[in-house]
Design a protein around this motif. Structure first.
Motif, mmCIF file in Angstrom:
data_model
loop_
_atom_site.group_PDB
_atom_site.id
_atom_site.type_symbol
_atom_site.label_atom_id
_atom_site.label_comp_id
_atom_site.label_asym_id
_atom_site.label_seq_id
_atom_site.Cartn_x
_atom_site.Cartn_y
_atom_site.Cartn_z
ATOM 1 N N SER A 1 -39.911 -45.729 65.724
ATOM 2 C CA SER A 1 -39.715 -45.342 67.128
ATOM 3 C C SER A 1 -38.738 -46.275 67.828
ATOM 4 N N LEU A 2 -37.616 -46.503 67.174
ATOM 5 C CA LEU A 2 -36.658 -47.477 67.692
ATOM 6 C C LEU A 2 -36.036 -47.023 69.002
ATOM 7 N N LYS A 3 -35.762 -48.009 69.857
ATOM 8 C CA LYS A 3 -35.173 -47.775 71.159
ATOM 9 C C LYS A 3 -33.837 -48.508 71.244
ATOM 10 N N SER A 4 -33.022 -48.122 72.202
ATOM 11 C CA SER A 4 -31.720 -48.773 72.348
ATOM 12 C C SER A 4 -31.882 -50.268 72.622
ATOM 13 N N GLU A 5 -32.966 -50.615 73.310
ATOM 14 C CA GLU A 5 -33.167 -52.033 73.619
ATOM 15 C C GLU A 5 -33.581 -52.861 72.401
ATOM 16 N N ASP A 6 -33.823 -52.203 71.279
ATOM 17 C CA ASP A 6 -34.094 -52.937 70.036
ATOM 18 C C ASP A 6 -32.802 -53.378 69.351
ATOM 19 N N THR A 7 -31.671 -52.924 69.871
ATOM 20 C CA THR A 7 -30.386 -53.316 69.290
ATOM 21 C C THR A 7 -30.218 -54.828 69.381
ATOM 22 N N SER A 8 -29.972 -55.445 68.232
ATOM 23 C CA SER A 8 -29.883 -56.898 68.193
ATOM 24 C C SER A 8 -29.553 -57.349 66.777
ATOM 25 N N VAL A 9 -29.285 -58.628 66.620
ATOM 26 C CA VAL A 9 -29.234 -59.237 65.297
ATOM 27 C C VAL A 9 -30.626 -59.791 65.005
ATOM 28 N N TYR A 10 -31.166 -59.409 63.874
ATOM 29 C CA TYR A 10 -32.510 -59.824 63.488
ATOM 30 C C TYR A 10 -32.444 -60.921 62.435
ATOM 31 N N TYR A 11 -33.219 -61.969 62.666
ATOM 32 C CA TYR A 11 -33.247 -63.126 61.773
ATOM 33 C C TYR A 11 -34.668 -63.339 61.244
ATOM 34 N N CYS A 12 -34.765 -63.647 59.984
ATOM 35 C CA CYS A 12 -36.080 -64.039 59.460
ATOM 36 C C CYS A 12 -36.183 -65.562 59.451
ATOM 37 N N ASN A 13 -37.400 -66.004 59.600
ATOM 38 C CA ASN A 13 -37.714 -67.432 59.594
ATOM 39 C C ASN A 13 -38.895 -67.650 58.674
ATOM 40 N N VAL A 14 -38.796 -68.632 57.813
ATOM 41 C CA VAL A 14 -39.870 -68.920 56.866
ATOM 42 C C VAL A 14 -40.185 -70.409 56.916
ATOM 43 N N ARG A 15 -41.460 -70.727 56.978
ATOM 44 C CA ARG A 15 -41.891 -72.124 57.014
ATOM 45 C C ARG A 15 -42.426 -72.485 55.628
ATOM 46 N N ILE A 16 -41.862 -73.520 55.048
ATOM 47 C CA ILE A 16 -42.223 -73.941 53.694
ATOM 48 C C ILE A 16 -42.857 -75.330 53.753
ATOM 49 N N PRO A 17 -44.112 -75.454 53.360
ATOM 50 C CA PRO A 17 -44.717 -76.798 53.309
ATOM 51 C C PRO A 17 -44.155 -77.577 52.126
ATOM 52 N N THR A 18 -43.868 -78.857 52.343
ATOM 53 C CA THR A 18 -43.273 -79.670 51.295
ATOM 54 C C THR A 18 -44.300 -80.367 50.425
#
Length: 120
Positions: A84-101
């Motif tokens: 159900s995408l809307k025009s306001e969803d237009t964007s660059v999407y980035y994923c973020n992942v947290r890795i424990p060391t």
């Protein structure tokens, strides 16, 4: 070194669907919380949603009921199903992942971003 590769962006009409993927590679023994952000021109970066290592999800209000985050730890991949995408969803999407060391430190890794454009 950990790398994230996103895919699945593109052009879609309003009301349509897309599925974004973000695959992690490199020396990874465990993955913590994974997230999707988006950043549109002249706007601040926005947290879209998160999924914990126990698959507990949380979303910003504007996407609740339309966007769904899931993860596959065996594939080291996080997904963003966008309906159900809307025009306001237009964007660059980035994923973020947290890795424990393993040394009490958690490192943040970011994908390069994938463009999502919702337009008729």
């Amino acid at each position: 070194q950990v790398q994230l590769e996103e895919s699945g962006g593109g052009l879609v009409q309003p009301g349509g669907s897309l599925r974004l993927s973000c695959a992690a590679s490199g020396r990874i023994s465990a993955i913590g919380t994974m997230a999707w952000y988006r950043h549109a021109p002249v706007q601040e970066r926005e947290l879209v949603g998160t999924i914990t290592s126990r698959s507990i999800t949380d979303y910003t209000d504007s996407v609740k009921g339309r966007l769904t985050i899931s993860r596959d730890d065996a594939e080291k991949t996080v997904y963003l199903q966008m309906n159900s995408l809307k025009s306001e969803d237009t964007s660059v999407y980035y994923c973020n992942v947290r890795i424990p060391t393993g040394y009490g430190v958690t490192l943040d890794y970011w994908g390069r971003g994938t463009q999502v454009t919702v337009s008729s």
